[in-house]
Write a protein that holds these residues in place. Structure first.
Motif, PDB file in Angstrom:
ATOM      1  N   PRO A 127       0.806  -1.223   0.000  1.00 41.31           N
ATOM      2  CA  PRO A 127       0.000   0.000   0.000  1.00 41.31           C
ATOM      3  C   PRO A 127       0.839   1.273   0.000  1.00 41.31           C
ATOM      4  O   PRO A 127       0.433   2.265  -0.600  1.00 41.31           O
ATOM      5  N   PHE A 128       2.015   1.267   0.634  1.00 40.31           N
ATOM      6  CA  PHE A 128       2.766   2.523   0.679  1.00 40.31           C
ATOM      7  C   PHE A 128       3.353   2.873  -0.682  1.00 40.31           C
ATOM      8  O   PHE A 128       3.633   4.037  -0.953  1.00 40.31           O
ATOM      9  N   ARG A 147      11.327   7.304  -9.453  1.00 43.46           N
ATOM     10  CA  ARG A 147      11.481   7.804  -8.095  1.00 43.46           C
ATOM     11  C   ARG A 147      10.887   6.836  -7.073  1.00 43.46           C
ATOM     12  O   ARG A 147      11.447   6.636  -5.993  1.00 43.46           O
ATOM     13  N   ARG A 175      13.404   5.751  -4.350  1.00 47.46           N
ATOM     14  CA  ARG A 175      13.223   6.346  -3.033  1.00 47.46           C
ATOM     15  C   ARG A 175      12.459   5.443  -2.066  1.00 47.46           C
ATOM     16  O   ARG A 175      12.668   5.484  -0.874  1.00 47.46           O
ATOM     17  N   HIS A 176      11.486   4.694  -2.611  1.00 54.05           N
ATOM     18  CA  HIS A 176      10.586   3.982  -1.707  1.00 54.05           C
ATOM     19  C   HIS A 176      10.780   2.468  -1.699  1.00 54.05           C
ATOM     20  O   HIS A 176      10.640   1.842  -0.663  1.00 54.05           O
ATOM     21  N   ALA A 177      11.060   1.876  -2.860  1.00 52.43           N
ATOM     22  CA  ALA A 177      10.970   0.412  -2.936  1.00 52.43           C
ATOM     23  C   ALA A 177      12.310  -0.282  -2.737  1.00 52.43           C
ATOM     24  O   ALA A 177      12.366  -1.380  -2.186  1.00 52.43           O
ATOM     25  N   LYS A 205      15.094   0.063  -0.895  1.00 52.38           N
ATOM     26  CA  LYS A 205      15.617  -0.277   0.418  1.00 52.38           C
ATOM     27  C   LYS A 205      14.907  -1.501   1.017  1.00 52.38           C
ATOM     28  O   LYS A 205      15.575  -2.487   1.348  1.00 52.38           O
ATOM     29  N   PRO A 206      13.578  -1.465   1.145  1.00 49.29           N
ATOM     30  CA  PRO A 206      12.934  -2.671   1.679  1.00 49.29           C
ATOM     31  C   PRO A 206      13.125  -3.895   0.793  1.00 49.29           C
ATOM     32  O   PRO A 206      13.224  -5.008   1.303  1.00 49.29           O
ATOM     33  N   LEU A 228      16.298  -5.981   1.593  1.00 51.39           N
ATOM     34  CA  LEU A 228      16.499  -6.642   2.885  1.00 51.39           C
ATOM     35  C   LEU A 228      16.719  -8.157   2.760  1.00 51.39           C
ATOM     36  O   LEU A 228      17.627  -8.695   3.385  1.00 51.39           O
ATOM     37  N   ILE A 280      18.913  -0.313   8.416  1.00 49.01           N
ATOM     38  CA  ILE A 280      17.982  -0.087   7.304  1.00 49.01           C
ATOM     39  C   ILE A 280      16.532  -0.089   7.783  1.00 49.01           C
ATOM     40  O   ILE A 280      15.739   0.754   7.398  1.00 49.01           O
ATOM     41  N   ASP A 281      16.182  -1.057   8.614  1.00 51.47           N
ATOM     42  CA  ASP A 281      14.802  -1.150   9.080  1.00 51.47           C
ATOM     43  C   ASP A 281      14.695  -0.532  10.471  1.00 51.47           C
ATOM     44  O   ASP A 281      15.149  -1.113  11.447  1.00 51.47           O
ATOM     45  N   PRO A 282      14.086   0.665  10.553  1.00 58.58           N
ATOM     46  CA  PRO A 282      14.058   1.366  11.842  1.00 58.58           C
ATOM     47  C   PRO A 282      13.269   0.611  12.910  1.00 58.58           C
ATOM     48  O   PRO A 282      13.407   0.895  14.090  1.00 58.58           O
ATOM     49  N   ARG A 283      12.422  -0.335  12.479  1.00 60.47           N
ATOM     50  CA  ARG A 283      11.630  -1.046  13.488  1.00 60.47           C
ATOM     51  C   ARG A 283      12.432  -2.120  14.185  1.00 60.47           C
ATOM     52  O   ARG A 283      12.052  -2.624  15.227  1.00 60.47           O
ATOM     53  N   ARG A 292      18.668  -5.329  20.850  1.00 58.65           N
ATOM     54  CA  ARG A 292      18.806  -5.277  22.287  1.00 58.65           C
ATOM     55  C   ARG A 292      19.419  -6.557  22.805  1.00 58.65           C
ATOM     56  O   ARG A 292      19.407  -7.549  22.164  1.00 58.65           O
ATOM     57  N   GLN A 338      -0.276   1.429   6.865  1.00 59.52           N
ATOM     58  CA  GLN A 338       0.340   0.802   5.700  1.00 59.52           C
ATOM     59  C   GLN A 338       0.634   1.773   4.579  1.00 59.52           C
ATOM     60  O   GLN A 338       1.387   1.458   3.668  1.00 59.52           O
ATOM     61  N   ASN A 396       5.533   4.769   4.202  1.00 57.28           N
ATOM     62  CA  ASN A 396       6.664   3.865   4.023  1.00 57.28           C
ATOM     63  C   ASN A 396       7.404   3.685   5.348  1.00 57.28           C
ATOM     64  O   ASN A 396       7.940   4.645   5.889  1.00 57.28           O
TER      65      ASN A 396
END
Lengths: 309, 581
Positions: A206-207, A220, A224-226, A228-229, A232, A302-305, A309, B95, B98
């Motif tokens: 969706p993003f 772009r 810019r959006h696709a 990087k993810p 992974l 890369i993945d901020p989530r 730890r 969703q 990004n």
């Protein structure tokens, strides 16, 4: 937890793994029939006993192991059993730069070409580019290195005469092309398939649709959006890719006659040069553990989530 | 003068016609609502406006924006129009952002892609836009990752991204459906305030939302326009059957629900607390010392916003999460904390129905095996006749026996889930948002089914929900939770007519008034605080309009009065019977 503490914990966590590798290799290499001093003609009993005593092979196995492990802690991989007067440290130090260069070139080629081919295939999904790339990729995965390497030599060195067939004599850039290609080919194929599947997946999220609704344009959106993810999974594959390249190098160095670690390993194994085999195994295990740690750290970047730890 | 003119818009996916000859116009600055059930083609219409229907779809007809034809336009032409002339806000802000990009960058890309600004100016415009949508501390938040923001804040960011290039029309597809009712009221007020000269195309299944926002409404049914006109006329005197069906399915907050009844207690939570371990050794109190009693044959609802702890409380009662303190008493006996330690008979007595029917059914199993599974696990396999009877009880015939989950509609799948829960003949059914994912008409039938089963078998239902109007329809009694605490518990009709806790009042006021009636949802400012650092004193005081010094100092205990109880120091002196002040 801070990053340095995370790294420290992971490094300490790798110690048991490495210890297990050392123990297994130590036992297995001795379990193979024959020993380092078996020749076609049997040695006289007293000579043999003398040699074995000199290398402490007459001691019980646990004692040998403690002696070896003690050396390891001081960074000493012991003397070569077959190459008189040479230490395993020296042998590895001589052979490693060549193998490292070969491996790094193969890895770089695998990533560049693999990601490129995969992205082209994903963006032209179900078109001719996709079909051509994926046929090539499937072929690359299906054919083992020991077939690819001789085939490359046959075509490009013997028949076309464009490139040197082996290492000795020719030391120019040309000599690298065939071995690096043979080593990288299966990884290119795998990474291309991985990138294609992952990019197609990400482009359906969706993003991405939301980014397109903002008029970013496909170029772009991908950059810019696709991207990087989508990369992974490729990042996760780096560990297995290194393992593949290391095993591949054993075959490739043998076929092209490159005096690297792979060749030393094969010779060591055939000669029952226990310490040499162990030294290479420990080196490989450390490299793979280290790369996996690096991958995990990069993943968090890369993945901020993902926060370590 | 029209801004957007749509004529004969048709969208085909293969042989299926999902949008079938739709016509409408939008004038500059006007707000038009598009309503319909899922599958009516409203989202496909919205996507077609921006040229975003999937590549395999075939779009025909005409879409003119300022006279420019968009059907059949090339991607570069569409890219130039998107965001600058026509922008879109999507349903799920979780969703649509990004997750791998900081929010400032996501907004900046829009400006830079259209050459509207570069470098420093981009940064300044992004901060100004985030400030305009009410993001606190926008200069710092540009560096935030989407997952660090709450759902409401994410939707504010999406709206900022949609409006930053100053479009002439904003298409909002269910912009508040994934949000809590108080957050929904905030977002609707924000859209109203920000769009000024921007036209709005608001797509939603919620007629109350449309009624408050849009002058005109268009009702869609199976891909076609069923009816269109001024919102007041369409909802006041509907001419199409589809409109009437939609209106009939709207649960009403002001229609009396079932009266509370006297019955012996069956299942009780006594001082139940659930804590989660959080980062840096902190504890997160998800449920704080909850007391609750479910009576035989009654429906007790637990309502609250996301993060209120309502689902966690239900899970602790079921033994799915282990409470840190307190006990669960069932039929006079204290139960073990963990499900695995409970007796088989108790486990069968307490059954659960989840929110997402599709996800809670095994895709590899046929309906007959799914429904029979609890009995098979109990070592007492159900006969074919019993399975057929269980399906018949939820209104499904024998043709469903051999189907797989993906061959069921949402309503059918939820019926199967209910049949599975009931075949073990439980005494208590826990429904965790069991009708939240269903369309209006389907929701109505599933609620009727639950009531019918309750009347027939004396089943007690613990009904977890966020939709207050649905709760009013079904619950005998209602508990309201906020930040892990039960702040009010009362018979349903009493709670809805004379709420005694200011939070309950605020929740009721945030619900859009029924379609056809005047009024707007009232905005409760602020957000639910982090449960990691709950406010001192009364947990609600930072958002409470009646808070005084004493509320900040001391946490009120829940005090009983008659058959209800409320945790508010000022409950006796406040009169909250009238809302929307």
């Amino acid at each position: 937890m801070s990053l340095p503490r995370y790294v420290l914990r992971r490094v300490l966590g790798a110690v048991p793994t490495l210890l297990l590798v050392v123990v297994l290799a130590f036992v297995l290499v001795r379990a193979a029939p024959g020993g380092p001093f078996d020749e076609e003609r049997a040695l006289p009993a007293d000579v043999r006993a003398n040699i074995e005593a000199a290398y402490h092979l007459d001691e019980p196995m646990w004692q040998q192991f403690l002696r070896y492990a003690g050396g390891l802690l001081r960074g000493d991989l012991g003397p070569s059993y077959r190459r008189h007067g040479e230490s395993v440290n020296d042998l590895i130090a001589d052979a490693f730069p060549l193998s490292a260069a070969l491996g790094l070139l193969a890895m770089a080629a695998a990533l560049l070409v693999g990601i490129g081919v995969g992205a082209v295939a994903a963006l032209g999904r179900d078109g001719w580019r996709d079909r051509v790339s994926m046929t090539f990729a499937l072929t690359g995965i299906s054919i083992p290195v020991f077939v690819v390497a001789p085939a490359l030599i046959l075509v490009f060195a013997v028949q076309l005469g464009w490139l040197p067939a082996g290492w000795s004599g020719a030391r120019g850039a040309g000599a690298w092309i065939l071995p690096v290609t043979a080593l990288a080919l299966p990884q290119i194929a795998y990474i291309a398939r991985l990138t294609r599947a992952s990019l197609i997946d990400v482009l359906a999220s969706p993003f991405i649709r939301a980014a397109r609704a903002q008029g970013l344009g496909m170029g772009r959106v991908v950059r810019r959006h696709a991207l990087k993810p989508a990369l992974l999974p490729v990042l996760s594959y780096l560990g297995p890719a290194l393992a593949g390249i290391l095993t591949g190098s054993v075959v490739v160095e043998q076929i092209f006659g490159i005096p690297g670690i792979g060749q030393a390993f094969v010779r060591g194994a055939l000669d029952r040069d226990y310490t040499l085999v162990l030294g290479v195994v420990i080196l490989y295990a450390t490299l793979i553990i280290g790369l996996n740690l690096l991958v995990d750290i990069l993943y968090g970047a890369i993945d901020p989530r993902v926060r370590h730890r | 003068m029209t801004l957007l003119s749509v004529r004969g818009l048709t969208v085909r996916h293969g042989n299926a016609v999902v949008v079938d000859g739709v016509d409408f116009d939008v004038a500059p600055g006007e707000a038009l609502g598009i309503v319909g059930e899922s599958g009516s083609g409203k989202t496909q219409t919205a996507l077609a406006l921006l040229g975003l229907t999937p590549g395999s779809a075939d779009v025909s007809g005409s879409i003119r924006l300022d006279g420019q034809e968009l059907v059949g336009a090339t991607e570069p032409v569409l890219d130039a129009v998107r965001a600058t002339r026509i922008a879109m806000v999507f349903q799920d802000p979780l969703q649509a952002l990004n997750p791998y990009l900081r929010i400032g960058a996501q907004l900046g890309h829009v400006l830079e892609a259209h050459g509207l600004s570069t470098g420093r100016e981009t940064g300044e415009r992004v901060v100004a836009m985030l400030d305009a949508v009410g993001l606190p501390d926008p200069a710092r938040q540009v560096l935030a990752w989407p997952h660090e923001l709450s759902g409401g804040m994410r939707q504010r960011v999406m709206i900022a991204a949609a409006l930053i290039a100053e479009p002439a029309i904003l298409v909002a597809d269910e912009p508040t459906t994934a949000l809590d009712v108080t957050v929904q009221a905030q977002i609707l007020a924000l859209l109203d305030r920000l769009r000024r000269d921007t036209a709005l195309l608001l797509i939603t299944h919620d007629l109350g939302v449309v009624a408050g926002q849009c002058e005109r409404v268009l009702v869609m049914d199976r891909g076609r326009v069923a009816e269109t006109g001024a919102t007041r006329d369409v909802f006041g005197a509907p001419s199409a059957n589809a409109t009437r069906a939609l209106l009939d399915a709207v649960p009403r907050l002001d229609a009396p629900g079932p009266a509370a009844r006297d019955a012996p207690g069956l299942l009780a939570a006594e001082g139940l607390s659930v804590r989660y371990r959080a980062r840096r050794g902190k504890a997160l109190a998800a449920v704080k010392s909850a007391d609750l009693e479910l009576k035989e044959g009654e429906t007790l609802a637990i309502v609250g916003e996301s993060g209120s702890g309502k689902s966690t409380l239900a899970r602790a009662i079921l033994g799915l999460v282990s409470p840190a303190a307190g006990t669960v008493v069932y039929a006079g006996q204290a139960l073990a904390r963990d499900l695995v330690d409970r007796a088989g008979t108790t486990r069968r007595d307490l059954q659960l129905v989840f929110q997402d029917p599709a996800a809670s059914l095994d895709p590899q199993m046929r309906v007959s095996s799914i429904v029979g599974e609890p009995r098979a696990i109990a070592g007492n396999p159900a006969t074919a006749g019993e399975i057929t009877a269980a399906l018949a009880d939820v209104g499904l015939d024998t043709t469903f026996l051999d189907r797989y989950a993906h061959q069921l509609s949402g309503g059918q799948a939820q019926r199967v889930a209910i049949a599975r829960a009931l075949i073990a003949r439980p005494t208590v059914l826990v429904c965790d948002e069991a009708v939240a994912a269903l369309d209006g008409t389907v929701r109505t039938t599933v609620l009727a089914l639950l009531r019918e089963i309750q009347a027939r078998t004396g089943l007690a239902i613990l009904f977890i929900a966020h939709d207050l109007a649905v709760v009013r329809q079904i619950a005998h009694r209602v508990a309201v939770m906020y930040l892990g605490e039960i702040v009010e518990l009362a018979p349903g009709n009493e709670l809805f007519e004379r709420p005694r806790h200011p939070y309950t009042r605020a929740l009721l006021d945030a619900v859009p008034p029924p379609p056809g009636e005047a009024g707007r949802p009232a905005v409760l400012p602020g957000e639910v605080p982090s449960p990691l650092s709950p406010p001192p004193g009364c947990v609600f005081h930072p958002r409470c309009r009646y808070a005084e010094d004493g509320c900040r100092a001391e946490a009120p205990a829940r005090r009983a009065a008659g058959n209800s109880s409320v945790a508010c120091r000022r409950a006796e002196e406040l009169d909250l019977a009238r809302g929307r002040a």
